[in-house]
Write a protein that holds these residues in place. Structure first.
Motif, PDB file in Angstrom:
ATOM      1  N   ALA A  63       0.836  -1.205   0.000  1.00 31.94           N
ATOM      2  CA  ALA A  63       0.000   0.000   0.000  1.00 31.94           C
ATOM      3  C   ALA A  63       0.874   1.260   0.000  1.00 31.94           C
ATOM      4  O   ALA A  63       0.594   2.221  -0.725  1.00 31.94           O
ATOM      5  CB  ALA A  63      -0.943  -0.017   1.197  1.00 31.94           C
ATOM      6  N   LEU A  64       1.925   1.252   0.804  1.00 29.76           N
ATOM      7  CA  LEU A  64       2.824   2.405   0.842  1.00 29.76           C
ATOM      8  C   LEU A  64       3.604   2.548  -0.466  1.00 29.76           C
ATOM      9  O   LEU A  64       3.855   3.668  -0.932  1.00 29.76           O
ATOM     10  CB  LEU A  64       3.762   2.301   2.038  1.00 29.76           C
ATOM     11  N   LEU A  65       3.965   1.432  -1.073  1.00 29.76           N
ATOM     12  CA  LEU A  65       4.625   1.482  -2.380  1.00 29.76           C
ATOM     13  C   LEU A  65       3.687   2.055  -3.448  1.00 29.76           C
ATOM     14  O   LEU A  65       4.119   2.816  -4.321  1.00 29.76           O
ATOM     15  CB  LEU A  65       5.097   0.090  -2.797  1.00 29.76           C
ATOM     16  N   VAL A  66       2.420   1.695  -3.382  1.00 29.64           N
ATOM     17  CA  VAL A  66       1.443   2.241  -4.330  1.00 29.64           C
ATOM     18  C   VAL A  66       1.371   3.756  -4.170  1.00 29.64           C
ATOM     19  O   VAL A  66       1.455   4.508  -5.149  1.00 29.64           O
ATOM     20  CB  VAL A  66       0.055   1.595  -4.143  1.00 29.64           C
ATOM     21  N   ARG A  67       1.207   4.215  -2.920  1.00 26.27           N
ATOM     22  CA  ARG A  67       1.115   5.662  -2.700  1.00 26.27           C
ATOM     23  C   ARG A  67       2.397   6.351  -3.163  1.00 26.27           C
ATOM     24  O   ARG A  67       2.347   7.382  -3.832  1.00 26.27           O
ATOM     25  CB  ARG A  67       0.831   5.974  -1.245  1.00 26.27           C
ATOM     26  N   SER A  69       4.570   5.378  -5.390  1.00 30.40           N
ATOM     27  CA  SER A  69       4.690   5.314  -6.846  1.00 30.40           C
ATOM     28  C   SER A  69       3.821   6.359  -7.522  1.00 30.40           C
ATOM     29  O   SER A  69       4.249   6.999  -8.501  1.00 30.40           O
ATOM     30  CB  SER A  69       4.312   3.918  -7.348  1.00 30.40           C
ATOM     31  N   LEU A  70       2.613   6.547  -7.020  1.00 29.95           N
ATOM     32  CA  LEU A  70       1.727   7.556  -7.611  1.00 29.95           C
ATOM     33  C   LEU A  70       2.235   8.965  -7.340  1.00 29.95           C
ATOM     34  O   LEU A  70       2.284   9.799  -8.241  1.00 29.95           O
ATOM     35  CB  LEU A  70       0.303   7.390  -7.074  1.00 29.95           C
ATOM     36  N   ARG A  71       2.624   9.237  -6.095  1.00 34.09           N
ATOM     37  CA  ARG A  71       3.121  10.580  -5.746  1.00 34.09           C
ATOM     38  C   ARG A  71       4.423  10.898  -6.483  1.00 34.09           C
ATOM     39  O   ARG A  71       4.709  12.061  -6.749  1.00 34.09           O
ATOM     40  CB  ARG A  71       3.359  10.669  -4.245  1.00 34.09           C
ATOM     41  N   ALA A  72       5.235   9.890  -6.762  1.00 34.05           N
ATOM     42  CA  ALA A  72       6.473  10.116  -7.500  1.00 34.05           C
ATOM     43  C   ALA A  72       6.189  10.574  -8.927  1.00 34.05           C
ATOM     44  O   ALA A  72       6.951  11.345  -9.502  1.00 34.05           O
ATOM     45  CB  ALA A  72       7.330   8.847  -7.504  1.00 34.05           C
ATOM     46  N   LYS A 144       9.578  14.391  -4.150  1.00 38.35           N
ATOM     47  CA  LYS A 144      10.962  13.913  -3.981  1.00 38.35           C
ATOM     48  C   LYS A 144      11.040  12.832  -2.906  1.00 38.35           C
ATOM     49  O   LYS A 144      11.774  11.856  -3.049  1.00 38.35           O
ATOM     50  CB  LYS A 144      11.890  15.083  -3.638  1.00 38.35           C
ATOM     51  N   GLN A 145      10.296  13.000  -1.820  1.00 40.68           N
ATOM     52  CA  GLN A 145      10.258  11.971  -0.790  1.00 40.68           C
ATOM     53  C   GLN A 145       9.665  10.686  -1.345  1.00 40.68           C
ATOM     54  O   GLN A 145      10.170   9.590  -1.087  1.00 40.68           O
ATOM     55  CB  GLN A 145       9.463  12.466   0.427  1.00 40.68           C
ATOM     56  N   ALA A 146       8.597  10.815  -2.120  1.00 41.58           N
ATOM     57  CA  ALA A 146       7.947   9.636  -2.701  1.00 41.58           C
ATOM     58  C   ALA A 146       8.893   8.898  -3.643  1.00 41.58           C
ATOM     59  O   ALA A 146       8.943   7.662  -3.645  1.00 41.58           O
ATOM     60  CB  ALA A 146       6.660  10.039  -3.422  1.00 41.58           C
ATOM     61  N   GLU A 147       9.650   9.635  -4.445  1.00 46.97           N
ATOM     62  CA  GLU A 147      10.620   8.997  -5.345  1.00 46.97           C
ATOM     63  C   GLU A 147      11.628   8.177  -4.551  1.00 46.97           C
ATOM     64  O   GLU A 147      11.981   7.060  -4.931  1.00 46.97           O
ATOM     65  CB  GLU A 147      11.371  10.061  -6.155  1.00 46.97           C
ATOM     66  N   THR A 148      12.097   8.742  -3.442  1.00 39.52           N
ATOM     67  CA  THR A 148      13.082   8.059  -2.609  1.00 39.52           C
ATOM     68  C   THR A 148      12.470   6.852  -1.918  1.00 39.52           C
ATOM     69  O   THR A 148      13.061   5.761  -1.887  1.00 39.52           O
ATOM     70  CB  THR A 148      13.663   9.045  -1.576  1.00 39.52           C
ATOM     71  N   LEU A 149      11.261   7.013  -1.381  1.00 38.13           N
ATOM     72  CA  LEU A 149      10.597   5.901  -0.688  1.00 38.13           C
ATOM     73  C   LEU A 149      10.228   4.773  -1.639  1.00 38.13           C
ATOM     74  O   LEU A 149      10.258   3.606  -1.255  1.00 38.13           O
ATOM     75  CB  LEU A 149       9.362   6.409   0.054  1.00 38.13           C
ATOM     76  N   GLN A 179      14.372  11.195   6.068  1.00 40.70           N
ATOM     77  CA  GLN A 179      14.061  11.755   7.382  1.00 40.70           C
ATOM     78  C   GLN A 179      12.774  12.560   7.331  1.00 40.70           C
ATOM     79  O   GLN A 179      11.912  12.431   8.204  1.00 40.70           O
ATOM     80  CB  GLN A 179      15.215  12.630   7.880  1.00 40.70           C
ATOM     81  N   GLY A 180      12.619  13.383   6.316  1.00 41.54           N
ATOM     82  CA  GLY A 180      11.410  14.195   6.180  1.00 41.54           C
ATOM     83  C   GLY A 180      10.148  13.367   5.988  1.00 41.54           C
ATOM     84  O   GLY A 180       9.060  13.782   6.385  1.00 41.54           O
ATOM     85  N   ALA A 181      10.304  12.193   5.391  1.00 40.44           N
ATOM     86  CA  ALA A 181       9.155  11.321   5.135  1.00 40.44           C
ATOM     87  C   ALA A 181       8.844  10.382   6.292  1.00 40.44           C
ATOM     88  O   ALA A 181       7.869   9.634   6.241  1.00 40.44           O
ATOM     89  CB  ALA A 181       9.414  10.505   3.870  1.00 40.44           C
ATOM     90  N   GLY A 182       9.675  10.404   7.328  1.00 40.94           N
ATOM     91  CA  GLY A 182       9.438   9.518   8.467  1.00 40.94           C
ATOM     92  C   GLY A 182       9.805   8.076   8.190  1.00 40.94           C
ATOM     93  O   GLY A 182       9.200   7.152   8.743  1.00 40.94           O
ATOM     94  N   PHE A 183      10.824   7.865   7.359  1.00 35.42           N
ATOM     95  CA  PHE A 183      11.164   6.503   6.963  1.00 35.42           C
ATOM     96  C   PHE A 183      11.639   5.639   8.126  1.00 35.42           C
ATOM     97  O   PHE A 183      11.364   4.438   8.147  1.00 35.42           O
ATOM     98  CB  PHE A 183      12.222   6.502   5.854  1.00 35.42           C
TER      99      PHE A 183
END
Length: 196
Positions: A63-67, A69-72, A144-149, A179-183
């Protein structure tokens, strides 16, 4: 076999350009490549999709990968996601539109109850509470956070250096995005979730 079943659709798709929806849904195909287990993905009703994974405990990660991927692709892209675990039968051709079983029914019914871009789990209790917290945290991800995650949530997890190289960024930029994304807390929570 018990599956993780995720059912969703793009939120606000009638206000988005069709090409953006297509690009977003195509990005979901990459989610299947991010985990070392069998993942099936099917589309339905234009902006809808369903995903099943043979490793039921990977549901939150998916689910987090889906989010991510879309936000990226574009911060305007988001989806509602109904997650469930349960027995199911997937046809030999892999078309989830013809899949049957408790996990598929529970996920589909839960999706009907979700009104916005939210993540929910059909299991209830602590499982649902954890998913709601992950939803709240992931809604604030920047592009940018989504791309990294999208890279760091893959299994096996790459190093920050490998992620930096894959994205053409510095390791420091990757560390800042994480860090900004709470990884850190997300990674710890996923380890516990998937060990349960």
């Amino acid at each position: 076999m018990d599956y993780a079943v995720l059912t969703g659709d793009i939120v606000g798709s009638s206000d988005l350009p069709p090409a953006l929806i297509e690009t977003g849904l195509a990005a979901l195909e990459c989610v299947a490549e991010a985990v070392p287990k069998a993942v099936w993905i099917s589309r339905h009703r234009g902006d809808g999709w369903q995903m099943a994974c043979e490793a039921a405990l990977l549901d939150l990660r998916l689910a987090l990968l889906v989010r991510a991927s879309l936000r990226a692709v574009d911060p305007m892209l988001d989806t509602r996601i109904a997650m469930a675990r349960g027995a199911g039968v997937i046809p030999e051709n892999g078309d989830l539109n013809a899949a049957q079983g408790a996990g598929f029914v529970a996920s589909g019914r839960l999706l009907d109850a979700i009104t916005g871009a939210e993540l929910h789990h059909a299991a209830g209790g602590a499982w649902s509470a954890a998913v709601r917290l992950a939803d709240a945290l992931s809604k604030s991800w920047t592009q940018k956070q989504a791309e990294t995650l999208r890279e760091m949530l893959a299994l096996p997890a790459p190093s920050q250096q490998a992620t930096a190289e894959a994205l053409g960024k510095s390791r420091q930029a990757v560390a800042q995005a994480l860090q900004g994304a709470g990884f850190g807390p997300i990674s710890e929570a996923l380890a516990q979730w998937e060990a349960a």
